[in-house]
Write a protein that holds these residues in place. Structure first.
Motif, mmCIF file in Angstrom:
data_model
loop_
_atom_site.group_PDB
_atom_site.id
_atom_site.type_symbol
_atom_site.label_atom_id
_atom_site.label_comp_id
_atom_site.label_asym_id
_atom_site.label_seq_id
_atom_site.Cartn_x
_atom_site.Cartn_y
_atom_site.Cartn_z
ATOM 1 N N LEU A 271 0.395 3.867 8.419
ATOM 2 C CA LEU A 271 1.275 2.715 8.227
ATOM 3 C C LEU A 271 1.508 1.950 9.529
ATOM 4 N N ASN A 272 1.233 2.601 10.638
ATOM 5 C CA ASN A 272 1.431 1.940 11.922
ATOM 6 C C ASN A 272 0.159 1.162 12.272
ATOM 7 N N ILE A 273 -0.058 0.122 11.481
ATOM 8 C CA ILE A 273 -1.336 -0.590 11.520
ATOM 9 C C ILE A 273 -1.597 -1.230 12.871
ATOM 10 N N LEU A 274 -0.555 -1.518 13.601
ATOM 11 C CA LEU A 274 -0.741 -2.184 14.886
ATOM 12 C C LEU A 274 -1.344 -1.246 15.928
ATOM 13 N N ARG A 275 -1.402 0.042 15.611
ATOM 14 C CA ARG A 275 -1.957 1.019 16.569
ATOM 15 C C ARG A 275 -3.055 1.843 15.910
ATOM 16 N N ASP A 276 -3.931 2.381 16.752
ATOM 17 C CA ASP A 276 -5.037 3.198 16.243
ATOM 18 C C ASP A 276 -4.601 4.641 16.141
ATOM 19 N N GLY A 277 -3.943 4.974 15.073
ATOM 20 C CA GLY A 277 -3.515 6.361 14.899
ATOM 21 C C GLY A 277 -4.621 7.179 14.271
ATOM 22 N N ASN A 278 -4.282 8.422 13.979
ATOM 23 C CA ASN A 278 -5.246 9.333 13.378
ATOM 24 C C ASN A 278 -5.254 9.099 11.873
ATOM 25 N N VAL A 279 -6.189 8.282 11.431
ATOM 26 C CA VAL A 279 -6.256 7.924 10.017
ATOM 27 C C VAL A 279 -7.617 8.333 9.476
ATOM 28 N N ALA A 280 -7.608 8.991 8.346
ATOM 29 C CA ALA A 280 -8.866 9.432 7.751
ATOM 30 C C ALA A 280 -9.765 8.238 7.479
ATOM 31 N N GLU A 282 -11.959 7.590 5.265
ATOM 32 C CA GLU A 282 -12.104 7.056 3.904
ATOM 33 C C GLU A 282 -10.945 6.136 3.512
ATOM 34 N N LEU A 283 -9.863 6.165 4.302
ATOM 35 C CA LEU A 283 -8.761 5.249 4.025
ATOM 36 C C LEU A 283 -8.981 3.901 4.714
ATOM 37 N N GLY A 284 -9.980 3.844 5.571
ATOM 38 C CA GLY A 284 -10.138 2.664 6.414
ATOM 39 C C GLY A 284 -9.210 2.797 7.615
ATOM 40 N N THR A 285 -9.771 2.745 8.799
ATOM 41 C CA THR A 285 -8.932 2.917 9.982
ATOM 42 C C THR A 285 -8.047 1.695 10.183
ATOM 43 N N ASN A 286 -7.024 1.885 10.984
ATOM 44 C CA ASN A 286 -6.138 0.752 11.274
ATOM 45 C C ASN A 286 -6.913 -0.350 12.001
ATOM 46 N N ALA A 287 -7.820 0.041 12.851
ATOM 47 C CA ALA A 287 -8.618 -0.966 13.567
ATOM 48 C C ALA A 287 -9.459 -1.785 12.591
ATOM 49 N N GLN A 288 -10.011 -1.116 11.598
ATOM 50 C CA GLN A 288 -10.818 -1.827 10.608
ATOM 51 C C GLN A 288 -9.964 -2.824 9.811
ATOM 52 N N LEU A 289 -8.776 -2.412 9.460
ATOM 53 C CA LEU A 289 -7.913 -3.332 8.719
ATOM 54 C C LEU A 289 -7.522 -4.524 9.604
ATOM 55 N N ARG A 290 -7.232 -4.241 10.853
ATOM 56 C CA ARG A 290 -6.878 -5.351 11.752
ATOM 57 C C ARG A 290 -8.057 -6.292 11.926
ATOM 58 N N ASP A 291 -9.224 -5.744 12.037
ATOM 59 C CA ASP A 291 -10.427 -6.562 12.200
ATOM 60 C C ASP A 291 -10.651 -7.469 10.996
ATOM 61 N N ALA A 292 -10.470 -6.909 9.823
ATOM 62 C CA ALA A 292 -10.781 -7.670 8.607
ATOM 63 C C ALA A 292 -9.707 -8.723 8.321
ATOM 64 N N PHE A 293 -8.467 -8.326 8.405
ATOM 65 C CA PHE A 293 -7.401 -9.225 7.977
ATOM 66 C C PHE A 293 -6.862 -10.081 9.120
ATOM 67 N N GLY A 294 -7.151 -9.722 10.327
ATOM 68 C CA GLY A 294 -6.765 -10.543 11.457
ATOM 69 C C GLY A 294 -5.316 -10.354 11.860
ATOM 70 N N LEU A 351 -11.619 -4.082 -0.125
ATOM 71 C CA LEU A 351 -11.249 -3.299 -1.310
ATOM 72 C C LEU A 351 -12.436 -2.546 -1.942
ATOM 73 N N PRO A 352 -13.614 -3.162 -2.039
ATOM 74 C CA PRO A 352 -14.734 -2.394 -2.607
ATOM 75 C C PRO A 352 -15.194 -1.233 -1.720
ATOM 76 N N ARG A 353 -14.741 -1.204 -0.498
ATOM 77 C CA ARG A 353 -15.159 -0.137 0.418
ATOM 78 C C ARG A 353 -14.131 0.988 0.512
ATOM 79 N N LEU A 354 -13.084 0.886 -0.238
ATOM 80 C CA LEU A 354 -12.073 1.934 -0.253
ATOM 81 C C LEU A 354 -12.131 2.642 -1.601
ATOM 82 N N GLN A 355 -12.421 3.923 -1.555
ATOM 83 C CA GLN A 355 -12.519 4.694 -2.789
ATOM 84 C C GLN A 355 -11.131 4.914 -3.371
ATOM 85 N N HIS A 356 -11.062 4.817 -4.681
ATOM 86 C CA HIS A 356 -9.780 5.008 -5.352
ATOM 87 C C HIS A 356 -9.670 6.457 -5.831
ATOM 88 N N PRO A 357 -8.521 7.079 -5.715
ATOM 89 C CA PRO A 357 -8.394 8.473 -6.154
ATOM 90 C C PRO A 357 -8.699 8.693 -7.631
#
Lengths: 464, 552
Positions: A271-280, A282-294, A351-357
């Motif tokens: 949830l701390n998207i502004l930082r690169d925490g330890n994120v699995a 398959e959830l998409g890293t925080n860096a990836q989300l920042r890159d995509a959404f700006g 969204l197509p790159r994130l697997q749904h449970p």
């Protein structure tokens, strides 16, 4: 509904009733469908509403082939539109970005909005009051219409989801992740007046709430003596409380009981998207989300919305303000429009790159839309602006008809329903009630809209 | 430790021992009805609500069931002042006092007026992004006059509904809709909206430049040209409640002259008289006065009392009209009735036939504190002032001084972060907004929430406050007396416990809970898992997180 209104509107034109004259009084009978749910009932597990707060000039993005009076946001050659994906029936505005963006964390380029228009369907004539000569142009009542369904509604759309969605039945009230509002303008989606107070949505300003920790960051574990004493103190108190009052008191006590679990969730690095925490991964890293959404007004909030879906929330509203461009629109609107366009492109990519449970991807199970209070009008024919280089909202054709896009797995895409005249912005065929958009979203996520709305769900938006 | 027993002027207690009736109530015979009426007329009630309740009480052979003084004290303080009472107030203004004396004390405090000003700010939806802040100040002062008894309720409606603080905030049919919701408790019917919107047409928004604060804003002006023939009958007329045209003469025969755009301050009394028609129309509607009573009953009594006790509502309405629509007087009458003063514990062995539970009117509801009451009560008890919200201005207008280039803020009641520029400190407001208070009334409206994350936020705030190093309010003796040293002995811990129970719950500790605290902390101290100096903060969190603190 739309045909009936259109024929009435044509009748009035034929009768040559002048401007300002009182229209023949109608009695609007909302059409409650015999079956409140549709074939698209439960077509999505998540809905994302992007709310452009202030009254966005949506035709300039999503229904853009109009004379300058209605779309002054043209390219260098004076074109109001730009090429888009093959087969797209609606006209993408020239104001949207056309260049792909490099995303290092994905090792890929983000295709721009023109490349993904084939996955977006637009309703070009979403109107708050199809039955009236002039539609609602008041910020407050129009906003309430868009968020609650009614000009004086007291229970927001997200609160209705919280109230009626099966996820929240029984113990789910305390364990399932609630609907979420992100950004101040989105709070109103979570309005929950009177006895509905317990259905209020969760609210965050944005990822910054998790960066500094916010009010929940301060936590001192209670010593065991205090935990035990406090629990017994509550027992002594509730022994004196009437059965009628125990419901309200009990809700508070149950909330306290389940706090610990949510404390852990809200402290998660994802949830701390502004930082690169330890994120699995398959959830998409925080860096990836920042890159995509700006990092613009929308990006971090939309990224946070994705995280809310990953925590199990069925419905999120994200709001960004600045769209009430009464002046200086020439400069103020394009960056906001481009940022919004980027979000749609990024959602189509991520969204197509994130697997749904539950199987498939988040794209398969998510429905996205963009709404606002109204669009804009009162502009000069030659410039497309008012005297302050902006535009207003008087409830006439230019502002009453929002161009509302829909995308996501359940949406066929590329279609335009509800065309407007290039010269006058008058509706050429169908008109859709804004309440029907809420009904559609509700129906899509599995909540019967007939429980709280009069209009039927607009299934045309699914296309196909 | 035993508290006093309440006595009312009403002699209901003289009816004798409670004769509990558990059988379904038989229909009264005419003679019985006549006897009951005679009995109720014989009893000299000093309270209109009590007199109206007599047939229900008499018929069932019941006695009023009063809450103890400290319970009523806390209830009144929260309802009337928006905070819990101090122990000094409990001892000095509540114990041994009659309900009337207690009410008179609380209603004499400036917080009584401020509490209502906050309520009306929500009703009128003040927002200085729409109305000029000066108009909000003036409308807020009008509310104060209502609750000081300086203006009656009919006149208040007449003045408020055409006050620029109102007409600048709402536009079009919203002016009608909000007026109906606020004063009649219902939305205007579409026919009423469409018809009565003309009564406010003359009020037009105008962009203005405020020389004092160097910023543009939208103000509202009276624009008589729009309501001149032939358009007046179309645009400025209402007929649904009598033919009324709201119009004033032109100041200049040239309709386009700026002289015809009239600031509210420049209107004459005769012009105001003409413009105030919408308020007079609403105030003359049958339900106008009754809604004030209904709303007060529901707010103070809870549980939908106004609908459930129509005879009380009618009696209070008659009383209200008899005191020339004096709102504080009406509230006082309600607050000194046994309906308000009764215990929250349902009676045993009293069963309503339909519900199978005790009749709802036989006990008071448990209510939930709103956010600002919660924060202000904590602030008072912990003895740490962390500010307030200015109910008039969710955000404060500011502008750039043309010479200095500084940003300067309009007057406000927030703590001031920079006296030179009057910059507001929104710390309190930010915290309150997370929990549903201090709303901006545009994107957020006041809510009293609960839920998991809400509780989480509250816990964080409580822990932060209780662990403040200078939270001297947690200790007996407080800041000005001899310092209290937390100790491990039982006597010291008992003093600490008594102090915090009194402070947070406005009552004396019960033996069971005191014993529980002492036994629990005995074990903790013995095992060295905690030390005496930690106990005040730990106890503070335990008590303030308890259901009893939040409910009343």
């Amino acid at each position: 509904m739309s045909e009936q209104n259109n024929s009435r509107r044509e009748f009035l034109k034929a009768a040559a009733i002048g401007a300002g004259a009182v229209a023949a009084p109608w009695i609007w009978v909302p059409r409650r469908a015999f079956a409140a749910t549709t074939d698209f009932h439960k077509s999505a597990k998540h809905i994302l509403v992007l709310y452009a707060d202030g009254g966005m000039r949506s035709p300039s993005l999503f229904n853009a082939d109009k004379i300058r009076q209605w779309n002054p946001h043209v390219d260098g050659q004076g074109n109001p539109t730009q090429p888009s994906a093959p087969g797209t029936e609606w006209d993408l505005g020239a104001v949207a970005d056309a260049a792909p963006l490099r995303m290092n964390s994905w090792d890929d380029n983000l295709p721009p909005l023109p490349a993904v228009t084939g996955d977006i369907t637009v309703l070009g004539t979403v109107d708050h009051e199809p039955h009236k000569e002039q539609s609602d142009a008041n910020h407050q009542s129009a906003k309430l219409r868009m968020t609650t369904g009614y000009p004086d509604g007291t229970t927001g759309f997200l609160a209705q989801i919280s109230k009626h969605h099966g996820l929240y039945a029984g113990e789910g009230r305390f364990t399932a992740f609630p609907p979420v509002s992100i950004g101040g303008g989105a709070r109103i989606f979570g309005l929950a007046g009177g006895d509905n107070f317990k259905f209020r949505s969760l609210f965050f300003n944005g990822p910054e709430d998790f960066d500094r920790g916010g009010p929940r960051s301060f936590h001192i574990p209670a010593p065991s003596w205090a935990e035990g004493f406090a629990a017994r103190q509550d027992e002594r108190y509730t022994a004196r409380v009437s059965p009628a009052d125990l419901q309200r008191v009990g809700l508070y006590l149950d909330s306290k009981k389940n706090m610990g679990r949510f404390r852990d969730i809200l402290a998660a690095p994802m949830l701390n998207i502004l930082r690169d925490g330890n994120v699995a991964a398959e959830l998409g890293t925080n860096a990836q989300l920042r890159d995509a959404f700006g990092a613009g007004p929308w990006g971090p909030r939309v990224a946070l919305a994705i995280r809310m879906f990953q925590l199990g929330s069925p419905a999120v509203a994200v709001a960004v303000g600045g769209y009430d461009t009464h002046s200086n629109e020439m400069l103020d609107f394009p960056p906001l429009a481009r940022d919004l366009g980027r979000q749609l492109a990024a959602l189509r990519y991520v969204l197509p790159r994130l697997q749904h449970p539950d199987g498939g991807t988040y794209w398969d199970h998510t429905l996205v839309t963009v709404v606002s209070e109204f669009a804009r009008d009162n502009t000069e024919r030659s410039t497309g602006y008012n005297s302050a280089q902006g535009s207003d909202h008087r409830g006439l054709n230019g502002s009453r008809f929002q161009a509302v896009p829909f995308m996501g797995g359940p949406i066929a895409g590329a279609k335009l329903y509800g065309a407007t005249d290039r010269e006058t912005m008058a509706a050429k065929d169908e008109v859709f009630a804004s309440q029907g958009v809420l009904a559609m979203l509700s129906d899509a996520v599995g909540v019967d809209p007939g429980l709280f709305l009069d209009e039927p769900a607009i299934t045309r938006a699914y296309g196909g | 430790m035993k508290t006093g027993v309440f006595l009312l002027l009403a002699t209901a207690l003289a009816l004798g021992a409670c004769a509990e009736d558990t059988d379904p109530e038989p229909a009264p015979t005419p003679d019985a009805v006549a006897e009951e009426r005679d009995v109720c007329e014989e009893l000299q009630f000093g309270n209109a609500a009590d007199a109206a309740m007599c047939p229900r009480v008499q018929r069932a052979g019941l006695n009023p069931r009063y809450a103890d003084a400290t319970t009523v004290c806390r209830r009144m303080a929260i309802d009337l002042l928006g905070r819990t009472p101090t122990w000094t107030e409990v001892e000095g203004q509540c114990q041994g006092k009659s309900p009337a004396e207690m009410v008179d004390y609380f209603m004499s405090q400036p917080e009584y007026v401020r509490r209502h000003q906050r309520r009306w700010a929500d009703l009128f939806q003040y927002n200085d992004g729409f109305s000029h802040y000066r108009h909000i100040l003036a409308l807020d002062e009008l509310v104060a006059q209502l609750y000081r008894g300086e203006v009656n309720y009919a006149r208040f409606g007449e003045l408020a509904l055409t006050h620029p603080g109102y007409t600048g905030r709402h536009f079009g049919e919203a002016r009608v809709a909000v007026a109906f919701r606020v004063f009649l408790g219902r939305d205007a019917h579409p026919v009423e909206r469409a018809d009565m919107v003309g009564l406010w047409t003359i009020w037009q928004p105008v962009q203005d430049y405020d020389a004092d604060y160097y910023f543009q804003h939208i103000d509202v002006r009276a624009y008589p040209p729009i309501c001149q023939p032939p358009l007046d009958e179309l645009l400025c007329h209402s007929s649904v409640y009598g033919d009324t045209t709201v119009a004033i003469p032109l100041r200049d025969p040239d309709a386009s002259s700026y002289r015809n755009l009239i600031r509210p301050d420049d209107l004459t009394e005769d012009e105001w008289e003409a413009l105030r028609a919408p308020g007079r129309i609403l105030a003359a509607l049958p339900y106008y006065n009754e809604h004030a009573v209904t709303e007060a009953m529901d707010r103070y009594l809870g549980w939908g009392a106004a609908a459930g006790l129509p005879e009380v509502r009618l009696a209070l309405l008659r009383y209200f009209e008899g005191v020339d629509l004096d709102v504080p007087a009406m509230e006082r009458e309600l607050l000194t009735s046994h309906l308000y003063l009764q215990t929250t514990t349902p009676p045993e062995n009293e069963v309503a036939p339909l519900t199978g539970e005790a009749p709802r009117w036989r006990y008071s509801p448990v209510k939930f504190m709103d956010v600002e009451t919660w924060l202000d009560s904590l602030s008072l008890t912990v003895k740490r002032d962390f500010g307030q919200c200015d109910h008039r201005f969710p955000y404060v207008r500011n502008g750039v001084h043309p010479q200095s280039g500084q940003t300067i803020y309009a007057p406000h009641a927030y703590p001031v972060a920079n006296p030179e520029t009057n910059t507001p400190d929104f710390t309190y407001a930010t915290v309150a907004r997370v929990l549903g208070g201090c709303p901006d009334r545009l994107q957020q409206f006041r809510f009293t929430g609960t839920g998991v994350v809400h509780a989480l936020d509250q816990e964080s705030i409580l822990q932060y406050l209780c662990y403040l190093p200078d939270a001297t309010g947690l200790l007996p003796g407080g800041h000005f007396n001899a310092p209290f040293a937390p100790g491990a002995d039982r006597e010291t811990r008992t003093a600490l416990f008594r102090h915090q129970i009194r402070s947070f719950y406005s009552r004396e500790p019960a033996d069971a809970e005191l014993g529980d605290f002492l036994d629990s902390t005995d074990a903790c101290l013995a095992s060295s898992a905690c030390t005496p100096d930690q106990l005040p903060a730990q106890l503070c969190v335990a008590l303030t997180q308890g259901a009893e603190f939040l409910h009343y």
